[in-house]
Enzyme design. Sequence first.
Site: not given
Lengths: 398, 398
Positions: A144, A170, A185, A270
């Site tokens: 994603t 991922k 997780t 991120e």
Amino acid sequence: MNIKGFLGSAVSAGIKYKGRADLGLIFSAAPSVAAAVFTQNEVKAAPVIAGIRRLKDGPPYVRAILVNSGNANACTGPQGLADVEAAKSMTASALGVNPEDILIASTGVIGRHMPMGRIRDAIPALSAGLNEYGLDDVARSMLTTDTVEKKATRQIEINGAAVKIAGMAKGAGMIGPRLGPPQATMLAFILTDAAMEPAFAQKALSHAAGETFNRIIIDGDTSTNDTVFFLANGLAGNTKISGGGPGETFLLALKGLMQELAVQIVADGEGVTKIVTVTVSGARSPEEADAMARTIAASPLVKTAFFGNDPNWGRVLAAAGRAGFSLDQNLMDIAINGIEIVKNGQGLGDEAEARAKKIMLGKRYELRLDVGLGGARASILTSDLSMDYVRINADYRT
Amino acid sequence: MNIKGFLGSAVSAGIKYKGRADLGLIFSAAPSVAAAVFTQNEVKAAPVIAGIRRLKDGPPYVRAILVNSGNANACTGPQGLADVEAAKSMTASALGVNPEDILIASTGVIGRHMPMGRIRDAIPALSAGLNEYGLDDVARSMLTTDTVEKKATRQIEINGAAVKIAGMAKGAGMIGPRLGPPQATMLAFILTDAAMEPAFAQKALSHAAGETFNRIIIDGDTSTNDTVFFLANGLAGNTKISGGGPGETFLLALKGLMQELAVQIVADGEGVTKIVTVTVSGARSPEEADAMARTIAASPLVKTAFFGNDPNWGRVLAAAGRAGFSLDQNLMDIAINGIEIVKNGQGLGDEAEARAKKIMLGKRYELRLDVGLGGARASILTSDLSMDYVRINADYRT
């Protein structure tokens, strides 16, 4: 990445992203022993609810995993569960197996119904595309906000037979595990051609997840969709592993592989620019050490100091001090890659901090806090908090 | 801001910042009843340790508060405590009172010794500058990353006597209260000319802090220095308040004033662009409601969605789901300023979200989660997490 008896395929179904693969399929040529760990969040996505039921009530053998990115199928009510069953049926038909042979995993936006028409349209090509080099395509299709696919492999010998383990994962945000096995997780699929007992498979996976995926924090938020599937198809022809020495050998390799994936997840988190191992030692119990390490690793002020290459140890002490355990602030020491910057609760001065700052300019280091109260320790692998993290998550849906 | 019998003064001592006031003094013309609440962090700054001891062991009357910004005097060992005593002596000499009449509060960088020479040099001018309009200067001198001073006043009547309350506060980061009275989350000084019993003063302050300062979260980190001082000099000439109706009247005004300061703190939080009241209702107990509201309010993903004006309710449900209590995800409702976007755990669609987004484009709103399990509720006042928060905290020390 390839492994005996496992085929992979991925296609662009247009679930959310355009022009990139978002639907993946892993197929095992032989029935595979299956084990799984799932999120402990009270709010669980439909495929997680279905997966928990399937592993609990069904036989411990499966044939395939269907995974999509772009839509989490979470908070979608009875329709979401019906969509999972429909996806299992469609996939089973295409593969000529039973619906109960299919496991489902989803990741993406919460609260949208799955575009089942697009999935139906995509499954024939997905199924037709299965090939022994297709696992890399699956690893890419599940991303994603990730920027790279996460993969790792191991080869070991079990009672003279060569055995392989291959893993893909991922996860870049909403990464903050919750204690209490079994749990996980992120999305990860671990495939092996080793033969083993179902009970050993589940025990090994739960243990390895607790030591690896369960010890990383990016933002401390816990997903509704975290799923780790473990498939063992037995085609390596080894004597079935049920524990003992062969079990130890396999577990060690499995843990190593899952830790490698865990590091890759944090590194691609991120907006992440730093990978930091936060170790708390000298605690009275492993639980206290763990709780303090997690509080430090999730502290916005500590994480922004990592981002700023600032050995701002006061924030580390303050985070430890709010973790819920009594402490003696005059016994606390802090070191960065072994360079001490705090001794007995006080700073060691500008020169020590300048040396620590040089370490912090690198991408990966260890921050160790010793609280001087006992012999227990725990580590958490974490990241910094950057402006890009905020930018990515302020923009993710809109 | 002025109030009978209280004088204020501030000077630039050069503690950290150049060319701005960083040392403030409040002096009461008459002995003042004193009460205080302090941080519950296990790591406590020297003035906090000294203040707790002073309030516990000394008489419940003081004459002055000395406050500095730029240096927290935290993690400074025995020298830090000696510096507090020295500052009390210097200030007492200048004012012609006893050292035990002086309270000290500090805010700023952790782990640096106080520049006592500069403080010694500054105290004569500080003391000479005391005047009845100087409280505003004190409010400005205590700021760190704050951009504006926080002030509030109330006037009430107690048994026919006009009584005034004036408060000032600072706090922009490391704002995340810990449960358990007495406690506080920032620096705040509340002054009143009301006459009251010492026991009432402490009880009123603890209660009001629990309902106001204790219910705000900016980043969830808890400071080593949080201190609220409350001084009542009795010059209004009212019958001493000890409880009952006059106590209720005073408490109501005190709570209102402290809530006004709490809102000002969140509004001026580091990088803050949104002020959000997170309310959790329908919980089985106030404790569960409180814990869920705090988890939502501290979630990086929820806070970045606030920043991005994104009604990303999946993140709210996911945060509630990891707060540590069993939930039924099919009973959860979410509304923003009364506009429902989630009903029974499922989204109400794009139109509802578009209406909610319009609200979120404003600066202040309420997000309410009803978990459908009982009658308890709790609210936390919080902020968004912006790129500026990261920028400020990556740069703060360096």
